[in-house]
Design an enzyme around this catalytic site. Structure first.
Site, PDB file in Angstrom:
ATOM      1  N   HIS A 133      -7.182  -4.963  10.278  1.00  0.00           N
ATOM      2  CA  HIS A 133      -7.023  -4.769   8.831  1.00  0.00           C
ATOM      3  C   HIS A 133      -5.687  -5.295   8.329  1.00  0.00           C
ATOM      4  O   HIS A 133      -4.685  -5.238   9.038  1.00  0.00           O
ATOM      5  CB  HIS A 133      -7.223  -3.303   8.429  1.00  0.00           C
ATOM      6  CG  HIS A 133      -6.133  -2.354   8.844  1.00  0.00           C
ATOM      7  ND1 HIS A 133      -6.280  -1.428   9.844  1.00  0.00           N
ATOM      8  CD2 HIS A 133      -4.884  -2.163   8.372  1.00  0.00           C
ATOM      9  CE1 HIS A 133      -5.165  -0.720   9.965  1.00  0.00           C
ATOM     10  NE2 HIS A 133      -4.301  -1.149   9.081  1.00  0.00           N
TER      11      HIS A 133
ATOM     12  N   ASP B  33       0.825  -1.219   0.000  1.00  0.00           N
ATOM     13  CA  ASP B  33       0.000   0.000   0.000  1.00  0.00           C
ATOM     14  C   ASP B  33       0.856   1.264   0.000  1.00  0.00           C
ATOM     15  O   ASP B  33       2.078   1.210   0.185  1.00  0.00           O
ATOM     16  CB  ASP B  33      -0.950  -0.008   1.211  1.00  0.00           C
ATOM     17  CG  ASP B  33      -0.278  -0.478   2.500  1.00  0.00           C
ATOM     18  OD1 ASP B  33       0.968  -0.473   2.567  1.00  0.00           O
ATOM     19  OD2 ASP B  33      -0.997  -0.833   3.444  1.00  0.00           O
TER      20      ASP B  33
ATOM     21  N   GLU C 194      -9.608  -1.978   5.441  1.00  0.00           N
ATOM     22  CA  GLU C 194     -10.259  -1.635   6.694  1.00  0.00           C
ATOM     23  C   GLU C 194     -11.469  -2.533   6.941  1.00  0.00           C
ATOM     24  O   GLU C 194     -11.920  -3.220   6.022  1.00  0.00           O
ATOM     25  CB  GLU C 194     -10.690  -0.161   6.627  1.00  0.00           C
ATOM     26  CG  GLU C 194      -9.529   0.815   6.443  1.00  0.00           C
ATOM     27  CD  GLU C 194      -8.734   1.048   7.729  1.00  0.00           C
ATOM     28  OE1 GLU C 194      -8.686   0.153   8.595  1.00  0.00           O
ATOM     29  OE2 GLU C 194      -8.162   2.143   7.872  1.00  0.00           O
TER      30      GLU C 194
ATOM     31  N   ASP D 186      -7.453  -2.947  14.403  1.00  0.00           N
ATOM     32  CA  ASP D 186      -8.832  -3.318  14.078  1.00  0.00           C
ATOM     33  C   ASP D 186      -8.881  -4.493  13.106  1.00  0.00           C
ATOM     34  O   ASP D 186      -9.898  -4.752  12.468  1.00  0.00           O
ATOM     35  CB  ASP D 186      -9.580  -2.110  13.490  1.00  0.00           C
ATOM     36  CG  ASP D 186      -8.907  -1.562  12.231  1.00  0.00           C
ATOM     37  OD1 ASP D 186      -7.903  -2.155  11.769  1.00  0.00           O
ATOM     38  OD2 ASP D 186      -9.380  -0.537  11.703  1.00  0.00           O
TER      39      ASP D 186
END
Ligand code: GLP
Length: 265
Positions: free
Chosen positions: A143, A72, A148, A141
């Site tokens: 990801h 990314d 996400e 979280d």
């Protein structure tokens, strides 16, 4: 899924670097085609990069026939910005090993046509024969890359808006100032990661314990995208004791026991 539980982050890095080197060597034995390695940024893999650099300097591995694809990159951050993933990779890995610059691929978060940039990235991966091993980290979280919560589990490379949780977590790299963290990023999809022949996800520290619990014991679901590893035929989660804190005792013991008897390495 294979779950490796090591006592410390250092041992996680050592296990992972060894595993990567072994995979590179295995492929070298039967083909001259390059080894295609997917790579992450973040604080978790830093130690693994250091260990790979050490093994390279010790003459145990060459990256001259390795092609890389990063997971990314932020949108709109100049490539030379200290917090861009381009800078991260150069400083923490590429500059210290014998990889050819033309063999390293990162998404261009400043491309004029971002959708085309993402489609071209997928095409480049395919041209290289697909990814042999995708290494990744995991967010608090759950990801993976920047997929996400509630990302499609068959998603491919695309533009994503970051959640407030991720912006807050990543503000530590921007002097603690959330307003400096880009709100969007280009990221490979969960489907892109799952298409790799092997996937290794790293999780260290208590901060990741919840994500590890959901990824290992929870159902396969789009809220915790790390759970996608459950359907990969060669998925490995490598964590330290602190990141295993929220696993049930029975789960912890099961995986420890399996690895003690594992002759597959
Ligand atoms: C970012 C990256 C992820 C990374 C995650 C965790 O959101 N896009 O690829 O896994 O942060 O980072 P860290 O290892 O610093 O906890």
């Amino acid at each position: 899924m294979r779950l490796i539980i090591e006592s410390t982050p250092e041992r996680v890095a050592r296990w992972t670097a060894r595993y990567i080197v072994e995979q590179i060597r295995q492929k070298e034995k039967y083909t001259a085609s390059p080894f295609v390695l997917g790579l992450p940024t973040g604080s978790t893999p830093l130690e693994t990069y250091r260990e790979l650099i050490r093994l390279h300097r010790a003459g145990e591995v060459s990256f001259s026939n390795v092609v890389t694809f990063n997971m990314d990159e932020y949108v709109g951050l100049p490539e030379e910005h200290p917090q861009s993933y381009h800078t991260f990779m150069r400083e923490n890995f590429f500059a210290h090993v014998d990889i050819r610059p033309e063999n390293t691929h990162l998404l261009d978060g400043n491309a004029e046509d971002l959708a085309k940039e993402c489609a071209d990235y997928e095409a480049r991966i395919a041209e290289c024969g697909g990814i042999d091993l995708f290494l990744g980290g995991v967010g608090e979280d759950g990801h993976i890359a920047f997929n996400e919560p509630f990302s499609s589990l068959s998603s491919r490379t695309r533009i994503k808006t970051l959640t407030q949780d991720t912006v807050a977590a990543n503000a530590r790299f921007f002097g603690g100032d959330e307003s400096l963290v880009p709100r969007t990023a280009l990221t490979v999809g969960v489907g892109t990661v799952l298409a790799a022949r092997k996937v290794v996800i790293l999780a260290t520290g208590h901060r990741k314990a919840r994500a590890v619990r959901h990824g290992v014991e929870g159902p396969y679901n789009h809220q915790w995208t790390v759970s996608a590893l459950q359907v990969h035929p060669n998925g490995i989660l490598v964590c330290d004791d602190a990141a295993a804190d929220e696993l049930r005792v029975a789960t912890y013991r099961y995986f420890k026991d399996i690895e003690r008897n594992n002759l597959l390495d």
